[in-house]
Design an enzyme around this catalytic site. Structure first.
Site, PDB file in Angstrom:
ATOM      1  N   TYR A 194       0.837  -1.199   0.000  1.00  7.44           N
ATOM      2  CA  TYR A 194       0.000   0.000   0.000  1.00  7.44           C
ATOM      3  C   TYR A 194       0.875   1.254   0.000  1.00  7.44           C
ATOM      4  O   TYR A 194       0.664   2.178  -0.798  1.00  7.44           O
ATOM      5  CB  TYR A 194      -0.880  -0.046   1.252  1.00  7.44           C
ATOM      6  CG  TYR A 194      -1.758   1.154   1.483  1.00  7.44           C
ATOM      7  CD1 TYR A 194      -2.851   1.410   0.662  1.00  7.44           C
ATOM      8  CD2 TYR A 194      -1.515   2.013   2.551  1.00  7.44           C
ATOM      9  CE1 TYR A 194      -3.673   2.505   0.903  1.00  7.44           C
ATOM     10  CE2 TYR A 194      -2.332   3.102   2.791  1.00  7.44           C
ATOM     11  CZ  TYR A 194      -3.408   3.340   1.962  1.00  7.44           C
ATOM     12  OH  TYR A 194      -4.217   4.423   2.199  1.00  7.44           O
ATOM     13  N   LYS A 212       1.189   4.105  -2.872  1.00  9.89           N
ATOM     14  CA  LYS A 212       0.874   5.517  -2.617  1.00  9.89           C
ATOM     15  C   LYS A 212       2.069   6.400  -2.988  1.00  9.89           C
ATOM     16  O   LYS A 212       1.906   7.473  -3.575  1.00  9.89           O
ATOM     17  CB  LYS A 212       0.484   5.739  -1.149  1.00  9.89           C
ATOM     18  CG  LYS A 212      -0.888   5.201  -0.789  1.00  9.89           C
ATOM     19  CD  LYS A 212      -2.000   5.956  -1.497  1.00  9.89           C
ATOM     20  CE  LYS A 212      -3.382   5.490  -1.104  1.00  9.89           C
ATOM     21  NZ  LYS A 212      -4.451   6.041  -1.963  1.00  9.89           N
ATOM     22  N   ILE A 244      -7.877   7.798   9.870  1.00  8.95           N
ATOM     23  CA  ILE A 244      -9.097   8.601   9.952  1.00  8.95           C
ATOM     24  C   ILE A 244     -10.099   7.909  10.885  1.00  8.95           C
ATOM     25  O   ILE A 244     -10.390   6.728  10.730  1.00  8.95           O
ATOM     26  CB  ILE A 244      -9.735   8.794   8.551  1.00  8.95           C
ATOM     27  CG1 ILE A 244      -8.722   9.401   7.568  1.00  8.95           C
ATOM     28  CG2 ILE A 244     -11.003   9.645   8.645  1.00  8.95           C
ATOM     29  CD1 ILE A 244      -8.215  10.777   7.922  1.00  8.95           C
TER      30      ILE A 244
HETATM   31  N1  SER Z   1      -5.562   4.294   7.412  1.00 10.68           N
HETATM   32  C1  SER Z   1      -4.728   3.705   6.422  1.00 10.68           C
HETATM   33  C2  SER Z   1      -4.364   2.327   6.745  1.00 10.68           C
HETATM   34  O1  SER Z   1      -4.302   2.015   7.897  1.00 10.68           O
HETATM   35  C3  SER Z   1      -3.486   4.529   6.261  1.00 10.68           C
HETATM   36  O2  SER Z   1      -3.588   5.290   5.130  1.00 10.68           O
HETATM   37  O3  SER Z   1      -4.094   1.550   5.858  1.00 10.68           O
END
Ligand code: SER
Length: 318
Positions: free
Chosen positions: A138, A142, A168
């Site tokens: 991931y 990104k 978030i």
């Molecule tokens: N909240 C995301 C994750 O934990 C981080 O971008 O993958």
């Protein structure tokens, strides 16, 4: 002005949809997701975000000018099928950058993440420009997306804007497949009166943000004049940082019986490579970013909203 939100049923997409519809009107905001819409949305298309043709068709037929690309496979889930996650995460951003390059849309928002940082990144007050050596699929996707965004801006003048979201925390829609999901899960377990087994170590500090601030930042960066967006890779963004233990302690102030047990798993290893705190001076300076919710206020908002809307049988005193 018509807007398209891809991945509109996710944790951030649902709230972004609501906010943009408040601002521009229901019919002005077209939504898509791979999952069925949970609400009765006459402006919703169910589609796979990697289906470039379908997206191009909607953009042409609906006369879309701005796109928010919120679809992605998050950090923990991506580790389970790395190649497929890489393909999905990269294809979606490339498709949209290409659509923007051909002039079919005017502006693109695409979120990056604290996951672009890695084990050699300075952990405290992580600078905007620093070592980025992510070791998750991931994070790598990104970071690659950030580099390509800047490339498309520099070479082709594509108006792409991006934020490195921290974890978030939201009450309306659950996150899924992320390393920071524990912070949302804790609230639900506490409100149901259940013990929570936390997969992150008690003292692992991570940058986090309340959903309302994340949405405001997203709208603000898109509203800012193009010349003030001086960083076209992605902006650091910060509100507060917390550890699982601190969050559990904060929740216990309102729900004293809440109990957390710790069983760190592979996600703890991911969290350990991410920053403790973030320096977001550039976002504050360039487009006036300022968070409204600190840790205590976030906890209050989460408990007030969850107990009112999702756990009405629970009475808390604030
Ligand atoms: N909240 C995301 C994750 O934990 C981080 O971008 O993958």
């Amino acid at each position: 002005m018509k807007t398209l939100i891809i991945g509109a049923n996710g944790q951030i997409g649902t709230e972004l949809t609501r906010k943009l519809r408040e601002k521009y009107g229901l019919a002005q905001v077209i939504t898509t997701d791979i999952r069925e819409s949970r609400i009765d949305d006459p402006y919703f298309y169910q589609l796979d975000a990697t289906d470039k043709e379908a997206i191009e068709k909607i953009i042409a037929e609906e006369g879309i000018e701005e796109v928010y690309l919120m679809a992605a496979i998050l950090s923990a889930k991506a580790e389970q099928f790395p190649l497929r996650a890489w393909q999905i995460n990269m294809n979606v951003v490339f498709n949209l950058l290409e659509i923007a390059r051909s002039g079919k849309i005017r502006k693109l928002f695409w979120p990056s993440s604290i996951a672009v940082f890695g084990p050699h990144t300075p952990k405290k007050n992580t600078p905007q420009f620093t070592v980025t050596d992510p070791d998750t699929v991931y994070g790598i996707s990104k970071l690659a997306g950030e580099r390509w965004s800047e490339y498309y801006y520099e070479k082709y003048g594509v108006d792409v804007r991006s934020i490195r979201y921290p974890g978030i925390i939201s009450w309306k829609t659950l996150p899924g497949g992320g390393t920071t999901d524990y912070a949302v899960e804790m609230f639900h377990y506490a409100l149901r009166g259940e013990k929570y087994v936390c997969y992150i170590a008690p003292d692992e500090r991570l940058p986090m943000m309340y959903i309302d601030d994340a949405i405001q930042a997203t709208v603000d960066i898109m509203d800012a004049p193009a010349e003030s967006i001086r960083i076209r890779s992605s902006y650091n963004l910060a509100a507060f940082s917390l550890t699982p233990q601190e969050l559990a302690g904060g929740i216990k102030r309102y729900i004293p019986g809440f109990h957390v047990e710790f069983k760190p798993d592979y996600r703890q290893k991911i969290a350990a490579t991410w920053p403790d705190s973030i320096d977001d001076t550039a976002a504050r300076k360039d487009w006036n970013w300022k968070p409204l919710f600190n840790l205590d206020e976030m906890i209050r908002q989460m408990l007030v909203n969850l107990s009112e809307h999702q756990y009405p049988e629970i009475e808390l005193t604030f």
